[in-house]
Design an enzyme around this catalytic site. Structure first.
Site, short mmCIF file in Angstrom:
data_model
loop_
_atom_site.label_atom_id
_atom_site.label_comp_id
_atom_site.label_asym_id
_atom_site.label_seq_id
_atom_site.Cartn_x
_atom_site.Cartn_y
_atom_site.Cartn_z
N ARG A 78 0.91 -1.15 0.02
CA ARG A 78 0.45 -0.12 0.09
C ARG A 78 0.61 1.37 0.10
O ARG A 78 0.15 2.11 0.28
CB ARG A 78 -1.08 0.29 1.17
CG ARG A 78 -1.82 -1.26 1.04
CD ARG A 78 -3.45 -0.57 1.76
NE ARG A 78 -2.79 -1.47 3.55
CZ ARG A 78 -2.88 -2.71 4.06
NH1 ARG A 78 -3.25 -3.48 3.44
NH2 ARG A 78 -2.32 -3.12 5.34
N PRO A 86 19.95 0.48 -4.92
CA PRO A 86 19.05 1.23 -3.75
C PRO A 86 18.48 1.61 -5.36
O PRO A 86 18.39 3.14 -4.89
CB PRO A 86 21.39 1.69 -3.83
CG PRO A 86 21.58 0.72 -4.51
CD PRO A 86 21.40 -0.50 -4.82
N PHE A 88 16.48 1.79 -8.64
CA PHE A 88 16.45 0.30 -10.00
C PHE A 88 15.91 1.09 -11.45
O PHE A 88 15.83 0.92 -12.46
CB PHE A 88 14.97 -0.40 -10.14
CG PHE A 88 15.13 -1.19 -9.27
CD1 PHE A 88 15.18 -2.64 -10.01
CD2 PHE A 88 14.80 -1.29 -7.38
CE1 PHE A 88 15.15 -3.58 -8.51
CE2 PHE A 88 14.64 -2.92 -6.73
CZ PHE A 88 15.56 -3.70 -7.04
N HIS A 122 14.43 15.15 -2.51
CA HIS A 122 13.14 13.82 -2.90
C HIS A 122 12.15 14.41 -2.52
O HIS A 122 12.01 15.18 -1.84
CB HIS A 122 13.68 12.82 -1.96
CG HIS A 122 14.11 11.39 -3.01
ND1 HIS A 122 16.05 11.83 -2.58
CD2 HIS A 122 14.43 10.77 -3.23
CE1 HIS A 122 17.25 11.06 -3.00
NE2 HIS A 122 15.58 9.90 -3.40
N LYS A 168 10.00 11.61 1.90
CA LYS A 168 10.85 10.70 2.36
C LYS A 168 11.73 10.38 3.41
O LYS A 168 11.77 11.10 4.39
CB LYS A 168 12.16 10.85 1.67
CG LYS A 168 13.41 9.64 1.50
CD LYS A 168 14.65 9.64 0.05
CE LYS A 168 15.71 8.64 0.54
NZ LYS A 168 15.37 7.29 0.20
N1 LIG Z 1 15.34 1.24 -4.99
C1 LIG Z 1 14.39 1.82 -5.66
O1 LIG Z 1 14.84 2.09 -7.12
C2 LIG Z 1 13.38 2.53 -4.87
C3 LIG Z 1 13.70 2.30 -3.74
N2 LIG Z 1 12.95 3.43 -2.53
C4 LIG Z 1 13.20 3.21 -1.25
O2 LIG Z 1 12.08 1.89 -0.86
C5 LIG Z 1 11.05 1.87 -0.01
C6 LIG Z 1 9.92 2.27 0.22
O3 LIG Z 1 9.54 3.58 0.06
P1 LIG Z 1 7.80 4.24 -0.40
O4 LIG Z 1 7.53 3.66 -0.64
O5 LIG Z 1 8.09 5.77 -0.99
O6 LIG Z 1 8.07 4.80 1.08
P2 LIG Z 1 6.01 4.30 1.54
O7 LIG Z 1 5.55 4.56 3.25
O8 LIG Z 1 4.78 4.93 0.75
O9 LIG Z 1 5.73 2.53 1.53
C7 LIG Z 1 6.32 1.41 2.73
C8 LIG Z 1 4.99 0.75 2.94
O10 LIG Z 1 5.32 -0.38 4.30
C9 LIG Z 1 4.49 -0.87 4.68
N3 LIG Z 1 5.37 -1.50 5.98
C10 LIG Z 1 5.71 -1.27 6.79
N4 LIG Z 1 6.52 -2.05 7.45
C11 LIG Z 1 5.50 -3.18 6.69
C12 LIG Z 1 5.60 -4.71 7.67
N5 LIG Z 1 6.44 -4.69 8.44
N6 LIG Z 1 4.98 -5.52 6.51
C13 LIG Z 1 5.00 -5.05 5.18
N7 LIG Z 1 4.68 -3.39 5.29
C14 LIG Z 1 5.25 -2.88 5.33
C15 LIG Z 1 4.01 0.76 4.96
O11 LIG Z 1 2.24 0.46 5.53
C16 LIG Z 1 3.87 1.08 3.78
O12 LIG Z 1 2.53 1.14 3.16
C17 LIG Z 1 11.89 3.18 1.13
O13 LIG Z 1 13.03 2.94 1.57
C18 LIG Z 1 12.55 4.39 0.22
O14 LIG Z 1 13.90 4.96 0.06
C19 LIG Z 1 11.78 4.22 -3.00
C20 LIG Z 1 11.95 3.83 -4.57
C21 LIG Z 1 13.10 3.48 -5.53
O1 LIG Z 2 12.19 6.55 -1.06
C1 LIG Z 2 12.39 7.48 -2.70
O2 LIG Z 2 11.77 7.96 -2.87
C2 LIG Z 2 14.01 6.42 -2.90
N1 LIG Z 2 14.45 5.70 -2.45
C3 LIG Z 2 16.32 5.30 -3.10
C4 LIG Z 2 16.67 6.00 -2.43
O3 LIG Z 2 16.65 6.38 -1.00
O4 LIG Z 2 17.81 6.33 -2.84
C5 LIG Z 2 16.17 5.19 -4.21
C6 LIG Z 2 15.19 6.66 -5.34
O5 LIG Z 2 15.90 7.63 -4.64
C7 LIG Z 2 13.65 7.27 -4.68
#
Ligand SMILES: NC(=O)C1=CN([C@@H]2O[C@H](COP(=O)(O)OP(=O)(O)OC[C@H]3O[C@@H](n4cnc5c(N)ncnc54)[C@H](O)[C@@H]3O)[C@@H](O)[C@H]2O)C=CC1
Ligand SMILES: O=C(O)C1=N[C@H](C(=O)O)C[C@H](O)C1
Length: 258
Positions: free
Chosen positions: A21, A116, A118, A145, A149
């Protein structure tokens, strides 16, 4: 999981999403749903309990949750022989070593991909920055960002700083010269392996990063912008399709793009 579910090796890959979600998780659910060769069997968020993924026969779990819970989630997947594609941030060297240890003791064939970032452009930005690192005396990273975040600096900025520091060290270079005394703590940003990292949070942004290099008489700026979270989906789906062919731990998308 029923016998019928177990006996479909040539069918679509059965995918579970943790953090379903959230901003990224919801996008991943849509992308998996839209792919003919993938089947979304479990969409799990906080409070749902993870067991639904095992009961539904997930073969690959995609985790976009929080740094606080991702290690427990990964351990849970590895213990059950479920491969994982992880975008969640917060992976220190010590955490990666722990994941490697779990994988060594897991059933054979379990793969974990931790990336880190995608976004294809972001992967290239990190590669270009690594290549440029040895030619420039100065380097600073500015990541930008959305204001919801949770962590700073971003996982991408931390990873980029480490790659640049390794490339500089391999070329016999130390940290960038900096004679400035901070009049206010934090004015010069965070220091990651000798590379200054500045974190901006602003409404209207998604995920952006600049790597600014400088040497005598010139600068080079390498910049990548994700304006929409769909930009991460080709990389996530590539990870889902590849991870079971890569037992053990893979860090970053680079190896999958070669
Ligand atoms: N590697 C990449 O390309 C990217 C990485 N990220 C990272 O992904 C992570 C999530 O980012 P967002 O989606 O923006 O955050 P968000 O806060 O919108 O989503 C996180 C979700 O995880 C849920 N959650 C928390 N504990 C949980 C559990 N124990 N089990 C299942 N669900 C649980 C929350 O309720 C929330 O819905 C962050 O660490 C962010 O930095 C974000 C964008 C791209
Ligand atoms: O939280 C985000 O939005 C993102 N998290 C990742 C990061 O911490 O590098 C990837 C991207 O920057 C988006």
């Amino acid at each position: 999981m029923t016998d019928e579910q177990r006996q479909s090796p040539a069918g679509p890959i059965r995918v579970g999403v943790f953090g379903a979600r959230g901003r990224m998780g919801a996008e991943v659910c849509r992308a998996v749903d839209a792919a003919d060769d993938l089947e979304l069997v479990a969409a799990i968020d906080e409070g749902d309990g993870l067991s639904g993924a095992a009961e539904a026969g997930a073969e690959v779990v995609v985790d976009f949750t929080t740094p606080d819970v991702v290690m427990d989630n990964l351990r849970w997947c590895i213990d059950r022989g479920i491969s994982a594609v992880v975008g969640t941030t917060g992976f220190t060297g010590e955490r990666l070593d722990r994941v490697r240890g779990w994988l060594e003791r897991s059933s054979p064939g379990v793969g974990v991909l931790i990336a880190p970032n995608f976004g294809i452009g972001a992967v290239l930005m990190m590669q270009f920055a690594t290549k440029a690192a040895r030619y420039f005396e100065s380097v600073e990273i500015i990541e930008q960002h959305h204001p919801r975040k949770l962590d700073a600096p971003s996982g991408t900025a931390t990873h980029t700083a480490r790659l640049i520091a390794q490339a500089r060290a391999a070329a016999g270079m130390g940290p960038a010269p900096d004679a400035t005394k901070e009049e206010v703590p934090g004015a010069r940003g965070a220091d990651i392996d000798g590379v200054r990292v500045h974190a901006v949070r602003s409404a209207g942004m998604v995920a952006h990063q600049e790597v600014l290099f400088g040497t005598t008489g010139e600068t080079l700026t390498i910049r990548q912008d994700s304006y929409d979270r769909v930009s991460f989906m080709p990389g996530v789906l590539l990870g889902v399709r590849s991870v079971r062919q890569r037992p053990g731990l893979t860090i970053g998308l680079d190896a999958l793009l070669d």
